[in-house]
Scaffold this active site. Sequence first.
Site, short mmCIF file in Angstrom:
data_model
loop_
_atom_site.label_atom_id
_atom_site.label_comp_id
_atom_site.label_asym_id
_atom_site.label_seq_id
_atom_site.Cartn_x
_atom_site.Cartn_y
_atom_site.Cartn_z
N ALA A 67 -33.30 -0.35 2.33
CA ALA A 67 -32.85 1.03 2.43
C ALA A 67 -32.12 1.28 3.75
O ALA A 67 -32.28 0.53 4.71
CB ALA A 67 -34.04 1.98 2.31
N GLY A 112 -35.63 -2.08 -1.07
CA GLY A 112 -35.09 -1.49 -2.29
C GLY A 112 -34.15 -2.42 -3.03
O GLY A 112 -33.99 -2.33 -4.25
N GLU A 115 -36.41 -4.55 -5.06
CA GLU A 115 -36.93 -3.72 -6.15
C GLU A 115 -35.89 -3.58 -7.26
O GLU A 115 -36.24 -3.60 -8.45
CB GLU A 115 -37.35 -2.35 -5.63
CG GLU A 115 -38.60 -2.42 -4.75
CD GLU A 115 -39.00 -1.07 -4.19
OE1 GLU A 115 -40.20 -0.73 -4.25
OE2 GLU A 115 -38.12 -0.35 -3.68
N GLU A 135 -41.15 -3.00 4.33
CA GLU A 135 -41.43 -1.58 4.61
C GLU A 135 -42.59 -1.37 5.58
O GLU A 135 -42.59 -0.40 6.35
CB GLU A 135 -41.71 -0.84 3.29
CG GLU A 135 -40.48 -0.58 2.44
CD GLU A 135 -40.10 -1.76 1.55
OE1 GLU A 135 -39.18 -1.61 0.73
OE2 GLU A 135 -40.72 -2.84 1.67
#
Length: 260
Positions: A67, A112, A115, A135
Amino acid sequence: MKAYKHLSITVTDKNVAIVKMNHKQSRKFLHANLVQELIKAFEKLNEDKEVACIILTGDEETFIAGAEIKELTGISVSEAYESAEKMKALQKLVVHSAKPYIAAINGYCLGGGLELALVCDIRLAGENAMFGLPEVNFGIIPGGGGISRITEIVGKSNASKMIFTGEMISAIKALEFKIVSDIVEDPLENAISLANTLAMKSKLAIATAKKLINRKHWPVNYQENVEQEIYAFSLLFDYPDSVEGMGAFLENRNPIFKNE
């Protein structure tokens, strides 16, 4: 195909769509504008009756490096939840599509980005690919269903180590963990070759098979798990650790968590 700022779409003569993220614009991160463009692109490609298969790729150095921390720094719980909901909407377009999605991964595939790759049907990795969910280093957790998916794929112990440490793993380890199906010299070239093969198959047969393969990914219980992840992810933005973790990253220093 509509021109995009943060990505490009090329449709080959075999009706294979190549979605290539423009990291010169996106700075290699999965920022809000890129997410929105990916949503629009996937919506159009899913509706295009001519397109048989979709390939998602980055550049030689990065698939997606997580991110955009600048966008997450200082946001509220509700804003964090909204951001995670956008990621869920993007992922649903891949999972619920009748068409196969192939992730061609070079370099960093983190946060992300991992993911998003995990919801693709097939993942091909280059020898330089690196995978991780970092994260925890920012005082938060994966917010896009990554905990449920990575645990399902690699098992509780391996998932816990990846999530708790935030460390990256190599392409070889990712293959061992079954995060990727193959390590290849040129992921995009191999993805195109595979997509060309899939394009020759029955679209109805592939769509039916994909639905059955993914049936356990979005039942009520799985949706509840993802919702719990999104909720927990969002609440962490109300605590000092997230402020310290992201601030330290932006200031290029090690975070000092109070752990009170």
